[in-house]
Design an enzyme around this catalytic site. Structure first.
Site, PDB file in Angstrom:
ATOM      1  N   CYS A  88      26.207   4.465  30.409  1.00 40.19           N
ATOM      2  CA  CYS A  88      27.357   4.112  29.565  1.00 40.19           C
ATOM      3  C   CYS A  88      26.945   3.164  28.431  1.00 40.19           C
ATOM      4  O   CYS A  88      26.280   3.598  27.499  1.00 40.19           O
ATOM      5  CB  CYS A  88      28.475   3.564  30.440  1.00 40.19           C
ATOM      6  SG  CYS A  88      30.081   3.710  29.644  1.00 40.19           S
ATOM      7  N   HIS A 181      29.047   6.588  35.203  1.00 41.87           N
ATOM      8  CA  HIS A 181      28.584   5.478  36.062  1.00 41.87           C
ATOM      9  C   HIS A 181      28.263   5.932  37.484  1.00 41.87           C
ATOM     10  O   HIS A 181      29.083   5.719  38.388  1.00 41.87           O
ATOM     11  CB  HIS A 181      29.694   4.424  36.161  1.00 41.87           C
ATOM     12  CG  HIS A 181      29.957   3.682  34.914  1.00 41.87           C
ATOM     13  ND1 HIS A 181      29.285   2.533  34.575  1.00 41.87           N
ATOM     14  CD2 HIS A 181      30.827   3.921  33.922  1.00 41.87           C
ATOM     15  CE1 HIS A 181      29.733   2.083  33.419  1.00 41.87           C
ATOM     16  NE2 HIS A 181      30.672   2.912  33.001  1.00 41.87           N
ATOM     17  N   GLU A 183      26.589   4.491  39.595  1.00 37.33           N
ATOM     18  CA  GLU A 183      26.546   3.314  40.484  1.00 37.33           C
ATOM     19  C   GLU A 183      27.925   2.984  41.053  1.00 37.33           C
ATOM     20  O   GLU A 183      28.029   2.138  41.946  1.00 37.33           O
ATOM     21  CB  GLU A 183      25.961   2.104  39.737  1.00 37.33           C
ATOM     22  CG  GLU A 183      26.854   1.456  38.702  1.00 37.33           C
ATOM     23  CD  GLU A 183      26.937   2.233  37.388  1.00 37.33           C
ATOM     24  OE1 GLU A 183      26.429   3.376  37.319  1.00 37.33           O
ATOM     25  OE2 GLU A 183      27.528   1.709  36.439  1.00 37.33           O
TER      26      GLU A 183
HETATM   27  N1  GLN Z   1      32.999   1.018  25.785  1.00 32.20           N
HETATM   28  C1  GLN Z   1      31.785   0.319  26.124  1.00 32.20           C
HETATM   29  C2  GLN Z   1      30.900   0.139  24.900  1.00 32.20           C
HETATM   30  O1  GLN Z   1      31.146   0.681  23.882  1.00 32.20           O
HETATM   31  C3  GLN Z   1      31.010   1.043  27.188  1.00 32.20           C
HETATM   32  C4  GLN Z   1      31.828   1.061  28.456  1.00 32.20           C
HETATM   33  C5  GLN Z   1      31.024   1.083  29.707  1.00 32.20           C
HETATM   34  O2  GLN Z   1      29.827   0.768  29.737  1.00 32.20           O
HETATM   35  N2  GLN Z   1      31.708   1.367  30.775  1.00 32.20           N
HETATM   36  O3  GLN Z   1      29.953  -0.593  24.975  1.00 32.20           O
END
Ligand code: GLN
Length: 206
Positions: A88, A181, A183
């Site tokens: 992410c 994610h 995890e």
């Molecule tokens: N929206 C976050 C970003 O732009 C990422 C979200 C996440 O890691 N769950 O950094």
């Protein structure tokens, strides 16, 4: 003399521990019997077989990477051939092309990423996805204010997509990026995939 019997699992994996869901990654790795080191400064990277860059807020993590003098050490770590996985926000930091990141990320993967790309009304969702190289059926992927991987440029390649074709995981040699994610689920298969990459990298002498 190099060890002719490289271990089939890495001995030590790092988790970049500046902000985000560090503990969740740590717990999955430890459940799989892997020793984990939290990485906060350049010397913490020494001797690691692989590194996970967790989810969180990419702008915050990028700021802390800069203030902890980690940008060049992290780029060098990625270039060393050791396995690196961004989930992410971590995927955002690995991408060479990102919208609206106000300072440089690690920028080593040939992918283009758009932050918060699923829209305000869809803050989070789950989907079952097929992942190339992951045996045992679909993987339940959890997306939280997730980025979209809008394009992959060779040698990067997509390894998972949503039903509408949106790319949600990509791989490029020793580098792995997921917009979701693993995890946060009980399914350790994605971590095992990463550990196999890390074992390969350390088995070939880094
Ligand atoms: N929206 C976050 C970003 O732009 C990422 C979200 C996440 O890691 N769950 O950094």
């Amino acid at each position: 003399m190099t060890n002719p019997f490289p271990a089939n699992r890495p001995s030590l994996v790092g988790v970049l521990a500046l902000q985000g869901d560090v503990r969740e990654h740590r717990e999955v790795l430890e459940r799989l019997g892997i020793s984990v080191r939290e990485v906060r400064r350049p010397r913490d990277l020494e001797g690691l077989d692989g590194l996970i860059i967790p989810g969180g807020e990419s702008t915050t993590i990028a700021r802390l990477i800069e203030s902890n003098d980690l940008l060049h050490p992290l780029r060098a770590f990625c270039a060393s051939g050791r396995a690196v996985w961004g989930t992410c926000a971590g995927a955002i930091l690995l991408a060479r092309q990102v919208d609206r990141l106000d300072r440089p990320g690690i920028a080593v993967m040939d992918i283009a990423v758009r932050r918060n790309a699923f829209g305000r009304q869809i803050q989070s969702f789950e989907a079952d996805i097929e992942v190339e190289g992951l045996a045992g059926g679909p993987f339940r992927a959890v997306f939280i204010r997730a980025p979209k991987i809008e394009a992959v440029f060779p040698p990067a390649r997509a390894i998972a997509r949503l039903d509408d074709g949106t790319i949600v995981a990509a791989m490029q040699g020793n580098l792995l990026a997921t917009s979701f994610h693993p995890e946060l689920t009980d399914d350790p298969r994605f971590h095992q995939l990463f550990l196999a990459m890390a074992a390969r990298a350390s088995g070939t002498g880094k």
